[in-house]
Design a protein around this motif. Structure first.
Motif, PDB file in Angstrom:
ATOM      1  N   ALA A  46       0.839  -1.255   0.083  1.00 41.44           N
ATOM      2  CA  ALA A  46      -0.250  -0.022  -0.104  1.00 41.44           C
ATOM      3  C   ALA A  46       0.884   1.216   0.118  1.00 41.44           C
ATOM      4  O   ALA A  46       0.785   2.145  -0.475  1.00 41.44           O
ATOM      5  N   ARG A  47       1.902   1.007   0.711  1.00 41.75           N
ATOM      6  CA  ARG A  47       2.964   2.500   0.732  1.00 41.75           C
ATOM      7  C   ARG A  47       3.547   2.597  -0.499  1.00 41.75           C
ATOM      8  O   ARG A  47       3.834   3.632  -1.001  1.00 41.75           O
ATOM      9  N   ALA A  48       3.773   1.611  -1.504  1.00 50.10           N
ATOM     10  CA  ALA A  48       4.191   1.559  -2.618  1.00 50.10           C
ATOM     11  C   ALA A  48       3.304   2.268  -3.750  1.00 50.10           C
ATOM     12  O   ALA A  48       3.605   2.039  -4.866  1.00 50.10           O
ATOM     13  N   GLY A  49       2.081   2.063  -3.224  1.00 53.17           N
ATOM     14  CA  GLY A  49       0.946   2.491  -4.100  1.00 53.17           C
ATOM     15  C   GLY A  49       0.060   1.502  -4.928  1.00 53.17           C
ATOM     16  O   GLY A  49      -0.594   1.722  -6.016  1.00 53.17           O
ATOM     17  N   ASP A  50       0.313   0.296  -4.481  1.00 58.35           N
ATOM     18  CA  ASP A  50      -0.420  -0.877  -5.060  1.00 58.35           C
ATOM     19  C   ASP A  50      -2.092  -0.499  -4.761  1.00 58.35           C
ATOM     20  O   ASP A  50      -2.425  -0.408  -3.885  1.00 58.35           O
ATOM     21  N   ALA A  51      -2.846  -0.573  -5.884  1.00 56.63           N
ATOM     22  CA  ALA A  51      -4.247  -0.091  -5.766  1.00 56.63           C
ATOM     23  C   ALA A  51      -5.031  -1.407  -4.965  1.00 56.63           C
ATOM     24  O   ALA A  51      -5.713  -0.749  -3.965  1.00 56.63           O
TER      25      ALA A  51
ATOM     26  N   ALA B 225      -0.133   2.373  11.674  1.00 56.04           N
ATOM     27  CA  ALA B 225      -1.377   3.470  12.140  1.00 56.04           C
ATOM     28  C   ALA B 225      -1.125   4.483  11.049  1.00 56.04           C
ATOM     29  O   ALA B 225      -2.020   5.063  11.046  1.00 56.04           O
ATOM     30  N   ASP B 226      -0.106   4.585  10.721  1.00 54.86           N
ATOM     31  CA  ASP B 226       0.210   6.013   9.570  1.00 54.86           C
ATOM     32  C   ASP B 226      -0.600   5.638   8.569  1.00 54.86           C
ATOM     33  O   ASP B 226      -1.266   6.796   7.995  1.00 54.86           O
ATOM     34  N   LEU B 227      -0.925   4.594   8.145  1.00 55.60           N
ATOM     35  CA  LEU B 227      -1.823   4.443   6.802  1.00 55.60           C
ATOM     36  C   LEU B 227      -3.388   4.144   7.388  1.00 55.60           C
ATOM     37  O   LEU B 227      -4.166   4.495   6.731  1.00 55.60           O
TER      38      LEU B 227
ATOM     39  N   ALA C 172      -7.465  -2.741   0.217  1.00 56.62           N
ATOM     40  CA  ALA C 172      -7.660  -3.465   1.493  1.00 56.62           C
ATOM     41  C   ALA C 172      -7.351  -2.736   2.810  1.00 56.62           C
ATOM     42  O   ALA C 172      -8.021  -3.137   3.698  1.00 56.62           O
ATOM     43  N   VAL C 173      -6.504  -1.888   2.831  1.00 54.47           N
ATOM     44  CA  VAL C 173      -6.214  -1.094   3.873  1.00 54.47           C
ATOM     45  C   VAL C 173      -7.490  -0.178   4.116  1.00 54.47           C
ATOM     46  O   VAL C 173      -7.980  -0.114   5.287  1.00 54.47           O
ATOM     47  N   ALA C 174      -8.163   0.320   3.205  1.00 48.66           N
ATOM     48  CA  ALA C 174      -9.361   1.211   3.381  1.00 48.66           C
ATOM     49  C   ALA C 174     -10.384   0.255   4.090  1.00 48.66           C
ATOM     50  O   ALA C 174     -11.038   0.850   4.721  1.00 48.66           O
ATOM     51  N   HIS C 175     -10.623  -0.910   3.614  1.00 45.90           N
ATOM     52  CA  HIS C 175     -11.611  -1.923   3.875  1.00 45.90           C
ATOM     53  C   HIS C 175     -11.193  -2.316   5.354  1.00 45.90           C
ATOM     54  O   HIS C 175     -12.312  -2.266   6.194  1.00 45.90           O
ATOM     55  N   GLU C 176     -10.203  -2.191   5.733  1.00 49.36           N
ATOM     56  CA  GLU C 176      -9.637  -2.596   6.961  1.00 49.36           C
ATOM     57  C   GLU C 176     -10.004  -1.675   7.947  1.00 49.36           C
ATOM     58  O   GLU C 176     -10.547  -1.812   9.120  1.00 49.36           O
ATOM     59  N   ALA C 177      -9.661  -0.142   7.580  1.00 54.65           N
ATOM     60  CA  ALA C 177     -10.183   0.829   8.554  1.00 54.65           C
ATOM     61  C   ALA C 177     -11.634   0.778   8.783  1.00 54.65           C
ATOM     62  O   ALA C 177     -12.059   1.027   9.608  1.00 54.65           O
TER      63      ALA C 177
END
Length: 410
Positions: free
Chosen positions: A311-316, A355-357, A321-326
């Motif tokens: 995600a930090r590298a910009g993979d869509a 946590a930064d993401l 998945a990070v947004a869904h986890e949030a």
């Protein structure tokens, strides 16, 4: 492990009061005076007899006699001298932190962490090893071996450890002396397991839920310091919540307060899959992040840390998945907020390292789903939260035990 050694101001100072006879006696009064002076030296640092007399209201002869007894018991020692502007040079005294030691243990699915600390809370030895045990007995044996190795690293003899506290997933059943609901530690509920650990360590053992101990660690040494009501959200291989109110854990009637990971869910959304009948832990913990990322097309990521790196590298797919986890975490926070109304929620555990993401989309999701919105912050202790909470809990009992034992022997 570079963290403050002393508890923050609101945390149960002094660990109680010394045991007292049923009625007044000179021995009782002397014991109380000695405990008062020892705690003052522990929390306030080195001090002279004259200053201790001023701080306590005790007479100088009483202070001198008490310090003599404490020194004879190995509980205080001289710490140098101070030359006042007027008068004679005064001897400074300080609490002897080496008078006893404690063990803090963090038992996780992947790692075992052990710390040996003195009575000031200073970690004097530590071992972190992979947890390769596949049965409760194997984990217990590895725990004892690792702890004994750490005690040896500290140069301590057998019997030097006064108290051990073990942090574990699940709920501790004090009557049966087993841990229940620790799904990621097979065999951990076997009767007699913790009696064997206690015998192997040669010290009384107390067991606490890992999220609860992490909350105490964060309150004592980290981001929760000074909070009247705060919650620690432990998200890693599992999901748990530790709740601290007024410096004390809130564990509920059976010790299961905060076990929100066991909540059975209705259907939350239709965007990925039907979650009906799943536990909250199954859709929030680290494995769920990996599965969700794979469903969205991410390849080559076998851990949540790798998903967050992508995600930090910009993979869509990873970002989705990070947004869904949030979104899922927002539901967990909303549950906690509605029940406990904390002013602060600390995000910790393995996912807390990202946590930064997670925090920005988590805050956005919480604004949409919950009227009660506590402040959200990342853990200040990271992976050490459970371990430091175990150490802090062990010290609460150990300081009093050492005092009683040594003054009785003196």
């Amino acid at each position: 492990m570079d963290h403050p050694q002393e508890p923050s101001a609101g945390r149960r100072p002094g660990g109680g009061v010394p045991p007292e006879p049923a009625r007044w006696s000179r021995q009782r009064l002397r014991s109380n005076n000695e405990w008062l002076l020892l705690e003052l030296l522990r929390t306030g640092g080195p001090s002279s007899r004259a200053q201790l007399a001023r701080d306590t209201g005790l007479s100088k002869p009483t202070v001198s006699a008490a310090l003599g007894s404490l020194a004879g018991a190995g509980l205080v020692r001289e710490a140098g001298t101070i030359a006042p502007e007027r008068g004679r040079t005064a001897v400074l005294y300080q609490a002897d932190a080496a008078a006893g030691h404690v063990l803090g243990v963090d038992v996780g699915k992947a790692r075992l962490r052990v710390a040996v600390a003195d009575l000031a809370g200073r970690v004097v030895a530590r071992r972190d090893v992979p947890n390769r045990g596949r049965t409760g007995t194997a984990v217990a044996d590895a725990l004892v071996a690792t702890a004994r190795a750490a005690v040896a690293d500290a140069g301590l003899a057998d019997g030097a450890v006064v108290r051990a506290v073990i942090g574990s997933p699940g709920v501790w059943d004090e009557r049966s002396r087993v841990v229940r609901h620790a799904a990621h530690l097979p065999g951990w509920a076997r009767p007699g397991l913790f009696d064997g650990i206690e015998a192997g360590l040669g010290a009384p053992v107390e067991v606490g839920n890992d999220a609860n101990l992490a909350a105490l660690g964060e309150y004592t040494y980290g981001a929760g310091a000074g909070s009247s009501v705060f919650a620690y959200l432990l998200v890693g291989t599992g999901l748990g919540v530790g709740l601290v109110r007024g410096g004390e854990l809130w564990t509920g009637s059976r010790g299961a307060a905060g076990e929100i990971g066991m909540l059975q869910l209705p259907r939350l959304s239709n965007d990925v899959t039907d979650r009906q009948g799943l536990a909250l832990e199954q859709v929030v913990a680290a494995d769920a992040v990996v599965r969700d990322a794979e469903r969205r097309g991410l390849t080559g990521a076998s851990t949540a840390a790798q998903v967050f790196a992508a995600a930090r590298a910009g993979d869509a797919a990873a970002l989705a998945a990070v947004a869904h986890e949030a979104e899922q975490l927002a539901f967990a926070v909303a549950v906690v907020a509605a029940v406990a109304d904390p002013e602060l929620v600390v995000l910790g555990g393995g996912l807390g390292r990202s946590a930064d993401l997670l925090l920005p989309p988590l805050e956005d999701a919480l604004r949409r789903t919950c009227v009660l919105r506590p402040r959200l912050v990342a853990s200040a202790l990271g992976e050490d939260a459970v371990l430091l909470g175990a150490v802090a809990t062990a010290l609460e009992a150990a300081r009093l035990e050492v005092f009683v034992r040594r003054t009785a022997e003196a």
